[in-house]
Design an enzyme around this catalytic site. Structure first.
Site, PDB file in Angstrom:
ATOM      1  N   CYS A  74      -3.227   1.863  -8.468  1.00 41.83           N
ATOM      2  CA  CYS A  74      -4.214   0.814  -8.160  1.00 41.83           C
ATOM      3  C   CYS A  74      -3.700  -0.554  -8.621  1.00 41.83           C
ATOM      4  O   CYS A  74      -3.566  -0.796  -9.820  1.00 41.83           O
ATOM      5  CB  CYS A  74      -5.524   1.179  -8.862  1.00 41.83           C
ATOM      6  SG  CYS A  74      -6.734  -0.141  -8.991  1.00 41.83           S
ATOM      7  N   CYS A  77      -6.028  -2.455 -10.910  1.00 40.18           N
ATOM      8  CA  CYS A  77      -6.053  -1.824 -12.243  1.00 40.18           C
ATOM      9  C   CYS A  77      -4.898  -2.347 -13.097  1.00 40.18           C
ATOM     10  O   CYS A  77      -5.049  -2.556 -14.307  1.00 40.18           O
ATOM     11  CB  CYS A  77      -5.950  -0.307 -12.126  1.00 40.18           C
ATOM     12  SG  CYS A  77      -7.305   0.475 -11.225  1.00 40.18           S
TER      13      CYS A  77
END
Length: 184
Positions: A74, A77
């Site tokens: 991600c 993230c």
């Protein structure tokens, strides 16, 4: 007659679009309403990635808890990780920080944490059961649980330091810091 029909259709479509835009303005796109706000946080017991120890919500009762769902694949993230790392170091005495690996492998998560560091426990969520219980739609998502075990908020997307600090203050009952006054 046909021209009026097109004009009325255009006016109706324009009004509908204006209503949609009006309702969307002024809202925080990261403040996502969800059914668990104000309700007890779903119980969990997961294994810590680094130590293998079992971590459960029941063991954390009486302390505010910040839970971040993330994955190594991600991009947002990766951007958010330094903020959470800072938050855990800055507010770790006031709240428990937990990362929950979402739909990723242990090897990938370990590699990510070796590259980016980890100042708080990371939990493995096999088969995404905890994520389903919490209603996670994607990553990153961060949940804020008060000392009584009640979910007080959810942040969707990468969290910034100011929002994280504000949410911790809300969880701990601390008054927000007064803005610094300008000196002349």
């Amino acid at each position: 007659m046909g021209r009026w029909r097109y004009t009325l259709g255009f006016v109706a479509l324009s009004v509908a679009l204006l209503v949609v835009l009006y309702k969307g303005f002024g809202r925080d796109p990261h403040e996502v309403p969800f059914m668990l706000k104000g309700k007890p946080a779903p119980a969990f017991a997961l294994r810590a990635l680094d130590s293998g120890e079992r971590v459960s919500l029941a063991d954390l009762k009486g302390r505010p808890v910040v839970i971040n769902f993330w994955a190594s694949w991600c991009g947002p993230c990766q951007m958010e990780h330094p903020v959470l790392d800072w938050g855990a170091r800055e507010f770790g005495s006031k709240a428990v920080f937990l990362g929950v690996v979402f739909e990723d492998t242990e090897d990938n998560a370990r590699g990510f944490l070796q590259r980016h560091g980890a100042s708080f426990p990371q939990l493995m969520d096999p088969r995404s059961r905890m994520a389903v219980d919490y209603g996670v739609a994607g990553v990153p998502e961060t949940y804020f649980i008060d000392p009584s075990g009640i979910i007080r908020g959810k942040h969707v997307g990468p969290i910034d330091p100011q929002t994280l600090a504000l949410r911790i203050r809300e969880l701990t009952g601390e008054a927000p810091a007064a803005p610094a006054e300008a000196t002349r």
